[in-house]
Design an enzyme around this catalytic site. Structure first.
Site, short mmCIF file in Angstrom:
data_model
loop_
_atom_site.label_atom_id
_atom_site.label_comp_id
_atom_site.label_asym_id
_atom_site.label_seq_id
_atom_site.Cartn_x
_atom_site.Cartn_y
_atom_site.Cartn_z
N GLY A 518 -15.52 12.08 -4.73
CA GLY A 518 -16.04 12.41 -3.41
C GLY A 518 -15.01 13.19 -2.63
N GLY A 520 -14.37 14.83 1.56
CA GLY A 520 -14.96 14.98 2.89
C GLY A 520 -13.91 15.14 3.96
N GLY A 523 -10.66 12.97 3.54
CA GLY A 523 -9.79 13.16 2.39
C GLY A 523 -10.60 13.16 1.11
N VAL A 525 -11.67 11.38 -2.53
CA VAL A 525 -11.80 10.04 -3.11
C VAL A 525 -11.77 10.14 -4.64
CG1 VAL A 525 -13.17 7.94 -3.14
CG2 VAL A 525 -13.27 9.43 -1.16
N ASP A 631 -18.66 7.77 13.02
CA ASP A 631 -19.18 8.71 12.04
C ASP A 631 -20.16 8.00 11.10
OD1 ASP A 631 -19.60 11.12 10.83
OD2 ASP A 631 -17.74 11.13 9.68
#
Ligand SMILES: *[C@@H]1O[C@H](CO)[C@@H](O)[C@H](O)[C@H]1NC(C)=O
Ligand SMILES: *[C@@H]1O[C@H](CO)[C@@H](O)[C@H](O)[C@H]1NC(C)=O
Ligand SMILES: *[C@@H]1O[C@H](CO)[C@@H](O)[C@H](O)[C@H]1NC(C)=O
Ligand SMILES: *[C@@H]1O[C@H](CO)[C@@H](O)[C@H](O)[C@H]1NC(C)=O
Ligand SMILES: *[C@@H]1O[C@H](CO)[C@@H](O)[C@H](O)[C@H]1NC(C)=O
Ligand SMILES: *[C@@H]1O[C@H](CO)[C@@H](O)[C@H](O)[C@H]1NC(C)=O
Ligand SMILES: *[C@@H]1O[C@H](CO)[C@@H](O)[C@H](O)[C@H]1NC(C)=O
Length: 797
Positions: A518, A520, A523, A525, A631
């Site tokens: 991941g 975003g 940072g 993942v 968020d």
């Protein structure tokens, strides 16, 4: 202080001063022999042969001297760091005080002839007093070189590397940073062989480290070894016979170190770095859990911005404004008829310990009566305990209010007050609803009042911002086959504060950051596997987030957060530029991925909405500190193997704020296009209602399958997908006046939702979600109100 002496040390080493100090001698002796003295006026010092340490009279206040040992090199502020004091509780005069080694071998400190302190030693063989390179001041017997007495056996608040800490030694903190006499905190080996921290004042004594609510083994300690011996070695490894082991963050050959029990009751290891001390380890990350820190009847709060603070609850006032450790005193009389008293509810507050009565399963009324009946009762704690299967409420009557602080979810204290105080408190509370200021991001610019064309402005702003903010859609996790393991370990990790990983461990666990799962705003993942075979998600935060203290403060918050609908953080790594978080791994990936598929049935949807609400409600109102997520979006909601939701990425909003330093118009805005509350755009105060708004958008998206974000910005109106979705639904619900019919529902329901749905539940969930996305934040429910309403819905079925 004879500074230049330090530099002459190698020479001094060669010299010997076998005789009484000549009063006129400008230099100091290296050893003190029998029959000679060190005089306070002459500022004669003993200096270790390596020059690191000095012993002598040290001025700790006006005309107040202690016979002490200190690091020869002054700090940047010109002061020296004391490591030992002979007479901390009884300083001597700046005139005619002396320390002498008697002919019979007793080392005596005198103030104008009066004996203040002595080693009470005697010997028939020749002796001398000397300061060793280790900082140990010793009375040595010439003949067999054995120590008749040594300062290492009687530490004050500090131990040095290689100074044994044993069953006979105790560290006692200073009273305050300016008053070096014995304070309230003690480090010692307890009777159960565990090295412990104790708060001890005239009124109370209590152990607060290891955490008193943990069993010894849960705290990682052992009672088995009765040798009671601990040592900090010169490289920075501390090892104790109770199995407490740690290494400092700067492990290795270094400089100088010390382990000190500080004024605030925390033990820290310090390393010398360019003439100032840096903390390289500390025992306690949550300062409010240190007992007695605020004195009696007082409440401790901690936030990173303002540090620790003590406040008096309603009905109590500060005893001494210049020294908060005196605590608070009541402004009323506890005696008198019980009808005079009432209670105010203090959610999330615990006063640890001092329960005079404990009633296992009690009603609130019983508990109140028990407290009213007891004229010594000052308050009671009423907790729901779900330990033993069914769970029950427990009532603890408090006759002493100590160790008060805000803590996790289930703690509620009811404070007994005269009825008048209760009345004024309730009025006060009504005017100051939930205070989220501790983690609120206050935006400073003022907002021009929304005028008639407010919504036009809204759209304008919105489009600008949508254009500016980078698309931060990130898919977090992918499918895996392996189950995370080890419930006991998980429990331990939570209970003892989670783990700090070294960067090397992270590199190993992630297999050199091989598998990216991941990416975003925060940072990247990666997937990883810990040595105990737990599969984890490893998030490497962007380098913008630099502040070490901020990061650690946030970690100490995250470490406390524990809820089944919040992603569990196993630990973190902070080394050099690296800021890394280690999370549990979620099998079914993000909600964003699942909305589009057809794995979810209506029951899943409802449970996800319910679970996310519970997680957010916990963050907003039940945590140690109130945490705003800021968020909430489908990418941040992760699903486990049975589609239970867990919210991820909480507790970081402050860090991201810290990372953005420039003061540009948009730099303070956080959140994701499509899910962002109007407050961000209009620069209104940011409260927990921003999360409520985002939550509402997520639920609407789950129900309809329509994303409030646009995919292809083909024309300008597309940018307002979020508004359009809401008004489209509002219109439908409005037109249906009461409930949507089955046909109307089929029109809006996500076609990917499989199986049956419960029409009443759906109607109500839709209504709740639409309330959550009201433009006016005050019209939105709080997250815990949402939970209550969904709970109601769940039970109806
Ligand atoms: C240095 O120590 C004196 C007392 O010995 C104290 O008054 C002063 O505040 C200290 N200076 C600093 C900068 O801490
Ligand atoms: C060293 O000598 C003194 C007296 O000569 C004696 O009292 C002491 O016990 C001796 N210490 C050791 C360790 O032998
Ligand atoms: C330092 O603290 C002790 C113990 O509380 C107290 O007795 C003493 O008066 C204090 N000294 C000063 C200079 O404040
Ligand atoms: C007890 O602790 C001491 C000091 O750390 C150590 O040397 C000793 O081996 C330990 N004993 C046992 C039985 O573990
Ligand atoms: C002490 O810790 C070591 C490893 O850290 C462990 O193997 C050992 O079992 C522990 N001892 C006790 C008595 O808990
Ligand atoms: C408050 O504490 C300070 C420092 O200990 C002391 O000097 C002062 O006298 C105290 N004031 C009162 C009113 O007790
Ligand atoms: C309180 O006292 C009254 C009478 O003194 C008694 O009837 C009642 O049971 C007591 N309640 C509790 C909870 O002890």
């Amino acid at each position: 202080m004879h500074l230049p002496l330090v530099f002459f040390l190698p020479l001094i080493t060669l010299c010997h001063f076998p005789h009484v100090v000549a009063p006129s001698s400008p230099s100091s002796p290296r050893v003190l022999t029998q029959g000679s003295s060190l005089l306070v006026e002459k500022k004669h010092h003993l200096i270790s042969s390596n020059g690191l340490f000095t012993a002598g009279f040290y001025e700790i206040g006006q005309n107040a001297y202690c016979f002490a040992i200190w690091f020869s090199q002054p700090m940047l502020n010109g002061n020296h760091t004391l490591v030992w004091m002979a007479n901390r509780n009884e300083p001597v005069n700046g005139k005619r005080s002396r320390i002498s080694l008697s002919k019979r071998g007793n080392l005596i400190l005198r103030d104008v002839g009066q004996r203040i302190w002595a080693t009470n030693t005697q010997s028939n063989s020749p002796l001398q007093l000397q300061l060793l390179d280790s900082g140990n001041l010793v009375l040595t017997e010439f003949e067999n070189k054995s120590y008749l007495w040594q300062s290492f056996s009687f530490p004050t608040d500090t131990i040095l590397p290689n100074q044994p800490f044993t069953k006979d030694t105790v560290l006692i903190s200073s009273r305050s940073s300016t008053n070096l006499s014995s304070g309230f905190y003690k480090l010692y080996f307890d009777n159960d062989n565990v090295i412990s921290l104790l708060y001890s004042s005239n009124e109370v004594t209590s152990v607060y480290w290891p955490e008193p609510y943990l069993l010894t083994w849960e705290a990682g300690r052992s009672t088995y070894n009765n040798s009671r011996f601990a040592l900090l070695d010169s490289k920075g490894r501390f090892q104790s016979s109770d199995n407490l082991t740690f290494i400092t963050t700067d492990y290795g050959d270094a400089l100088q170190r010390r382990l000190t029990l500080d004024v605030d009751g925390n033990i820290r290891v310090y390393s010398l770095n360019k003439r100032s001390w840096r903390v390289s380890w500390q025992a306690i990350l949550t300062p409010c859990t240190i007992h007695g820190i605020c004195g009696p009847n007082s409440l401790c709060t901690y936030s990173f911005e303002s540090g620790r603070s003590c406040t008096c609850p309603q009905g109590y006032k500060s005893k001494n404004h210049s020294d908060l450790s005196f605590g608070c005193e009541s402004t009323f009389d506890l005696s008198g008829h019980h009808k005079k008293f009432e209670f105010i509810k203090l959610p999330h507050v615990e006063f640890y310990g001092f329960d005079s009565i404990y009633i296992p399963s009690s009603s609130l009324k019983e508990c109140k009566n028990a407290c009213l009946n007891d004229s010594n009762c000052k308050a009671f704690q009423y907790n729901f305990d779900k330990d033993k299967g069914t769970g029950s409420f427990r009532c603890y009557i408090k006759t002493l209010l100590f160790n008060g602080y805000y803590r996790g979810t289930h703690h509620v204290t009811y404070l007994k007050l005269p009825k008048n105080d209760v009345l004024s408190y309730n009025q006060h509370v009504a005017n100051n609803v939930l205070d989220c200021s501790s983690s609120m991001i206050q935006l400073k610019r003022t907002y021009e009042k929304k005028s008639a064309n407010g919504s036009l402005k809204f759209m304008l702003w919105f489009s600008i911002i949508l254009g500016v903010i980078e698309v931060t859609s990130f898919v977090f996790f992918y499918y895996i086959t392996k189950q995370p393991s080890g419930t006991t370990q998980t429990y331990l990790a939570i209970a003892t504060g989670f783990k700090r990983f070294t960067y090397a461990e992270i590199v190993k666990a992630s297999n050199k950051f091989r598998e990216e799962i991941g990416r975003g705003g925060g940072g990247i993942v990666y997937k990883g596997i810990l040595p105990d075979n737990r599969v984890v998600a490893i998030k490497q935060l962007h380098e913008a987030i630099q502040g070490e203290a901020e990061f650690l403060a946030e970690m100490s918050t995250i470490g406390w957060i524990n809820h089944k609908n919040l992603i569990e953080t196993y630990g973190y790594c902070i080394e050099g530029k690296h800021r890394i978080l280690v999370y549990e791994y979620m099998e079914n990936g993000s909600l964003a991925k699942n909305i589009g598929g057809n794995q979810l049935d209506w029951q899943n949807i409802f449970e996800i909405a319910f679970g996310v609400a519970k997680g957010l409600a916990y963050l907003h109102e039940e945590c140690l500190e109130w945490v705003l997520h800021c968020d909430v979006k489908p990418q941040n909601i992760l699903l486990d193997a049975s589609y239970n939701p867990k919210v991820a990425d909480f507790g970081l909003s402050k860090l991201f704020q810290q990372g953005v330093k420039e003061n540009s118009l948009f730099s303070r805005i956080r959140g994701t296009r499509g899910y962002m509350a109007p407050e961000w755009v209009f620069n209104l105060p940011i409260t927990s209602k921003v999360d409520v708004y985002s939550y509402g958008m997520v639920v609407l998206e789950m129900i309809t399958g329509r994303s409030p974000t646009y995919d292809q910005p083909s024309d300008d109106n597309e940018m307002l997908e979020q508004k359009r979705l809401v008004s489209w639904l509002n219109e439908k619900v409005h037109r249906a006046s009461e409930c949507l019919t089955e046909t109307q529902i089929t029109e809006l329901l996500n076609p990917m939702i499989t199986g049956e749905y419960e029409i009443g539940q759906l109607n109500n969930l839709l209504k709740v979600a639409l309330e959550c996305v009201e433009d006016d934040k005050d019209a939105r429910p709080t997250m815990s109100e949402v939970v209550k309403r969904l709970l109601h819905l769940e039970m109806e079925v």
